[in-house]
Scaffold this motif. Structure first.
Motif, PDB file in Angstrom:
ATOM      1  N   ARG A  68     -37.228 -23.532  14.001  1.00 52.07           N
ATOM      2  CA  ARG A  68     -38.223 -24.093  14.920  1.00 52.07           C
ATOM      3  C   ARG A  68     -38.752 -23.041  15.889  1.00 52.07           C
ATOM      4  O   ARG A  68     -39.971 -22.937  16.120  1.00 52.07           O
ATOM      5  N   LEU A  69     -37.841 -22.244  16.451  1.00 56.36           N
ATOM      6  CA  LEU A  69     -38.263 -21.230  17.427  1.00 56.36           C
ATOM      7  C   LEU A  69     -39.167 -20.179  16.781  1.00 56.36           C
ATOM      8  O   LEU A  69     -40.152 -19.733  17.388  1.00 56.36           O
ATOM      9  N   LEU A  70     -38.844 -19.773  15.558  1.00 53.67           N
ATOM     10  CA  LEU A  70     -39.705 -18.811  14.859  1.00 53.67           C
ATOM     11  C   LEU A  70     -41.045 -19.446  14.491  1.00 53.67           C
ATOM     12  O   LEU A  70     -42.098 -18.812  14.609  1.00 53.67           O
ATOM     13  N   TYR A  71     -41.000 -20.676  14.043  1.00 54.46           N
ATOM     14  CA  TYR A  71     -42.216 -21.400  13.646  1.00 54.46           C
ATOM     15  C   TYR A  71     -43.184 -21.522  14.823  1.00 54.46           C
ATOM     16  O   TYR A  71     -44.402 -21.344  14.678  1.00 54.46           O
ATOM     17  N   LEU A  72     -42.627 -21.818  16.004  1.00 51.23           N
ATOM     18  CA  LEU A  72     -43.466 -21.969  17.201  1.00 51.23           C
ATOM     19  C   LEU A  72     -44.064 -20.640  17.659  1.00 51.23           C
ATOM     20  O   LEU A  72     -44.996 -20.625  18.462  1.00 51.23           O
ATOM     21  N   LYS A  73     -43.534 -19.542  17.145  1.00 55.98           N
ATOM     22  CA  LYS A  73     -44.112 -18.229  17.452  1.00 55.98           C
ATOM     23  C   LYS A  73     -45.136 -17.803  16.398  1.00 55.98           C
ATOM     24  O   LYS A  73     -45.577 -16.656  16.370  1.00 55.98           O
ATOM     25  N   GLY A  74     -45.444 -18.723  15.514  1.00 55.83           N
ATOM     26  CA  GLY A  74     -46.458 -18.435  14.517  1.00 55.83           C
ATOM     27  C   GLY A  74     -45.961 -17.677  13.297  1.00 55.83           C
ATOM     28  O   GLY A  74     -46.757 -17.121  12.528  1.00 55.83           O
ATOM     29  N   ILE A  75     -44.653 -17.642  13.110  1.00 56.34           N
ATOM     30  CA  ILE A  75     -44.061 -16.905  11.984  1.00 56.34           C
ATOM     31  C   ILE A  75     -43.946 -17.830  10.771  1.00 56.34           C
ATOM     32  O   ILE A  75     -43.618 -19.018  10.906  1.00 56.34           O
ATOM     33  N   SER A  76     -44.229 -17.294   9.616  1.00 57.99           N
ATOM     34  CA  SER A  76     -44.114 -18.057   8.378  1.00 57.99           C
ATOM     35  C   SER A  76     -42.643 -18.305   8.063  1.00 57.99           C
ATOM     36  O   SER A  76     -41.890 -17.372   7.762  1.00 57.99           O
ATOM     37  N   VAL A  77     -42.226 -19.577   8.167  1.00 52.86           N
ATOM     38  CA  VAL A  77     -40.822 -19.960   7.997  1.00 52.86           C
ATOM     39  C   VAL A  77     -40.711 -21.072   6.964  1.00 52.86           C
ATOM     40  O   VAL A  77     -41.520 -22.005   6.943  1.00 52.86           O
ATOM     41  N   GLN A  78     -39.708 -20.961   6.121  1.00 56.66           N
ATOM     42  CA  GLN A  78     -39.356 -22.035   5.201  1.00 56.66           C
ATOM     43  C   GLN A  78     -37.859 -22.272   5.276  1.00 56.66           C
ATOM     44  O   GLN A  78     -37.074 -21.332   5.459  1.00 56.66           O
ATOM     45  N   VAL A  79     -37.461 -23.539   5.125  1.00 61.37           N
ATOM     46  CA  VAL A  79     -36.054 -23.917   5.216  1.00 61.37           C
ATOM     47  C   VAL A  79     -35.568 -24.410   3.858  1.00 61.37           C
ATOM     48  O   VAL A  79     -36.234 -25.224   3.205  1.00 61.37           O
ATOM     49  N   TYR A  80     -34.413 -23.911   3.453  1.00 66.25           N
ATOM     50  CA  TYR A  80     -33.777 -24.367   2.224  1.00 66.25           C
ATOM     51  C   TYR A  80     -32.469 -25.040   2.597  1.00 66.25           C
ATOM     52  O   TYR A  80     -31.572 -24.404   3.156  1.00 66.25           O
ATOM     53  N   LEU A  81     -32.379 -26.358   2.333  1.00 69.76           N
ATOM     54  CA  LEU A  81     -31.176 -27.111   2.652  1.00 69.76           C
ATOM     55  C   LEU A  81     -30.181 -27.012   1.502  1.00 69.76           C
ATOM     56  O   LEU A  81     -30.513 -27.353   0.363  1.00 69.76           O
ATOM     57  N   THR A  82     -28.973 -26.563   1.811  1.00 69.10           N
ATOM     58  CA  THR A  82     -27.940 -26.463   0.783  1.00 69.10           C
ATOM     59  C   THR A  82     -26.986 -27.649   0.831  1.00 69.10           C
ATOM     60  O   THR A  82     -26.194 -27.850  -0.086  1.00 69.10           O
ATOM     61  N   GLY A  83     -27.039 -28.426   1.899  1.00 70.48           N
ATOM     62  CA  GLY A  83     -26.095 -29.517   2.077  1.00 70.48           C
ATOM     63  C   GLY A  83     -26.702 -30.874   1.765  1.00 70.48           C
ATOM     64  O   GLY A  83     -27.923 -31.031   1.630  1.00 70.48           O
ATOM     65  N   ASP A  84     -25.849 -31.851   1.671  1.00 72.30           N
ATOM     66  CA  ASP A  84     -26.245 -33.234   1.402  1.00 72.30           C
ATOM     67  C   ASP A  84     -26.682 -33.895   2.707  1.00 72.30           C
ATOM     68  O   ASP A  84     -25.936 -33.906   3.692  1.00 72.30           O
ATOM     69  N   LYS A  85     -27.878 -34.499   2.705  1.00 73.99           N
ATOM     70  CA  LYS A  85     -28.389 -35.145   3.915  1.00 73.99           C
ATOM     71  C   LYS A  85     -27.465 -36.280   4.376  1.00 73.99           C
ATOM     72  O   LYS A  85     -27.392 -36.592   5.566  1.00 73.99           O
ATOM     73  N   LYS A  86     -26.765 -36.888   3.436  1.00 78.11           N
ATOM     74  CA  LYS A  86     -25.864 -37.984   3.789  1.00 78.11           C
ATOM     75  C   LYS A  86     -24.645 -37.480   4.572  1.00 78.11           C
ATOM     76  O   LYS A  86     -23.944 -38.282   5.191  1.00 78.11           O
TER      77      LYS A  86
END
Length: 496
Positions: A68-86
């Motif tokens: 979030r902090l990088l995204y708000l600085k205008g940086i191209s960020v992508q998140v890869y979730l490795t865990g189960d949302k449950k």
């Protein structure tokens, strides 16, 4: 001195800050994320295209806050979730909801086209091996040609020991919070941490750690603990070291230990050694007093006079294992009335009857390397390397000695006291004679009035610093034990 914590101690520190001081966990999380972002910018890491790997626990929540902090600085960020949302932790669930509201992009696959990867999969609570999917992911990303940074601890590493939990993320930089974790400092895991940055995020448990922390490491400021030199002192007041060392064709060990003792500040070194070593020692260490004996039959009355003269005894470097050496060691153990440093062949002889150490003795520091400790304990060298802290601590308590167990990360264990992990030094010091130099340094510091605990820990630390200075002069491959001796003055000259 800085504390080193394990997972249990760090968990207490977190909980104490939240429950006792009332600082919300989200505040600590935000400060943690800010410290990671600040380190990324401070180092000028490549932020053209950033991938954040997030697990389902609180470490993953830290990762989402970083995203979030990088995204708000205008940086191209992508998140890869490795865990189960449950299985999201409450903090992870909260950070995920925040990220979704900010429309931070998530991806379901990883391709090697990122400039920076931020690892926030597992934190210090990891107690199991990564599954096959994560094993493949870590192996894949470790081969990518990009910069990599881990949040708190590289995923796949235990906070409690240096053994990998299977596959692990290999970071260029690790930003850890509040204190270094033991598992990050021991090999092979240390190779996966890269540069370690300790970030102050407001966790407060210092008074508790001062009483309860089991481990610490020394820093430059600790050199101020060295016993002060008196302006009106003389060679006697700065300590008399008896060095029982050397055998036929093994004079070099005595030379190096004596030189190191002098360079470390003691007033007088007396060397008890075979007559065959006289010329070499008088030439190489003219400052030393020599008492020589027949290599076939030592004069024990002369040895006992030397023992009575000394403030500290160092015994073992180059001593050999012949009958004369055994007689000398046996007599010294029986008649010594001052602190002792047992090194090298003294330990090899003792390994045949280690129960001799169970007898009442003076304050004693033993300095085995892994092979010598294997002979002393009957444990396999591989086991000792994998359990180096526990091995040193158990030996120290069993025999009531301070144990300096030498390896790339030497452990200084004090009976029922705090354990020191030495972080100075480098692989160039893995050379013949390096241990002789350390024995001379520790004995010298002990003779000058430093407490045995500090003499052992400071000796190992200064020894490593001398090696780091020598590395800059000679490089790792070309380093010799004499280079360590030559660089001791550079370390000590500013400490009076």
């Amino acid at each position: 001195m800085e504390y080193i914590v394990n997972a249990k101690e760090m968990k207490y520190c977190d909980e104490n800050t939240i429950s006792h001081y009332g600082i919300p966990s989200l505040v600590l999380m935000e400060r943690a994320a800010l410290s990671v972002v600040e380190e990324i910018f401070r180092r000028g890491m490549d932020c053209r295209n950033v991938l954040i790997l997030c697990g389902s626990g609180n470490n993953g929540a830290d990762g989402l806050a970083v995203a979030r902090l990088l995204y708000l600085k205008g940086i191209s960020v992508q998140v890869y979730l490795t865990g189960d949302k449950k299985r999201f932790s409450p903090q992870m669930k909260q950070q995920y909801e925040i990220a979704m509201k900010y429309n931070i992009p998530f991806v379901t696959s990883c391709e090697p086209d990122y400039s920076l990867v931020v690892d926030a999969v597992f934190g210090i609570g990891l107690s199991r091996r990564p599954d096959e999917v994560l094993t493949h992911l870590f192996d894949q990303i470790n081969q990518w040609n990009c910069e990599k940074i881990s949040v708190d601890i590289p995923s796949g590493i235990s906070a409690d020991h240096g053994n990998l939990m299977g596959a692990a993320f290999r970071a260029d930089v690790t930003v850890t919070f509040a204190y270094k974790k033991l598992g990050m400092l021991l090999y092979p895991s240390a190779e996966y941490c890269g540069d370690i940055c300790v970030a102050d995020i407001g966790i407060n448990a210092y008074s508790w750690l001062d009483r309860k922390a089991s481990m610490c490491h020394l820093v430059r400021e600790d050199l101020n603990k060295l016993e002060k030199r008196r302006a009106d002192g003389n060679k006697g007041s700065f300590g008399k070291v008896l060095l029982v060392a050397g055998s036929v064709n093994m004079a070099g060990a005595a030379v190096l230990a004596a030189q190191a003792a002098y360079r470390s500040g003691c007033g007088v070194v007396r060397i008890y050694t075979p007559e065959e070593n006289r010329l070499i020692l008088q030439t190489s260490v003219p400052e030393a007093i020599l008492t020589t004996y027949s290599s076939k039959k030592p004069d024990l009355s002369e040895l006992n006079e030397c023992l009575s003269w000394s403030d500290v005894i160092i015994i073992g470097p180059g001593l050999g294992k012949r009958e004369a050496a055994r007689t000398i060691l046996r007599n010294t153990l029986q008649n010594a009335a001052v602190p002792m440093v047992l090194d090298a062949d003294a330990l090899n002889i003792l390994s045949e009857q280690p129960e001799q150490l169970l007898k009442p003795h003076t304050e004693m520091i033993v300095t085995p390397h892994i092979g010598e400790m294997a002979r002393l304990t009957g444990l396999a060298p591989s086991y000792i390397k994998e359990n180096i802290v526990q091995t040193a601590e158990e030996f120290s308590r069993t025999y009531n000695v301070i144990c300096v167990l030498k390896d790339c990360r030497s452990v200084i264990a004090v009976p029922y006291g705090r354990t020191y992990l030495n972080l100075s030094g480098n692989d160039g010091m893995a050379t013949a004679g390096s241990g002789d130099v350390l024995a001379g340094m520790i004995g010298s510091l002990l003779a000058q009035g430093n407490k045995a605990e500090y003499a052992a820990a400071l000796g190992a630390y200064i020894h490593g610093l001398a090696g780091d200075t020598a590395k800059d002069d000679t490089g790792r491959r070309s380093m010799m034990a004499q280079d360590l001796v030559n660089n001791i003055p550079d370390i000590l000259k500013e400490y009076k």
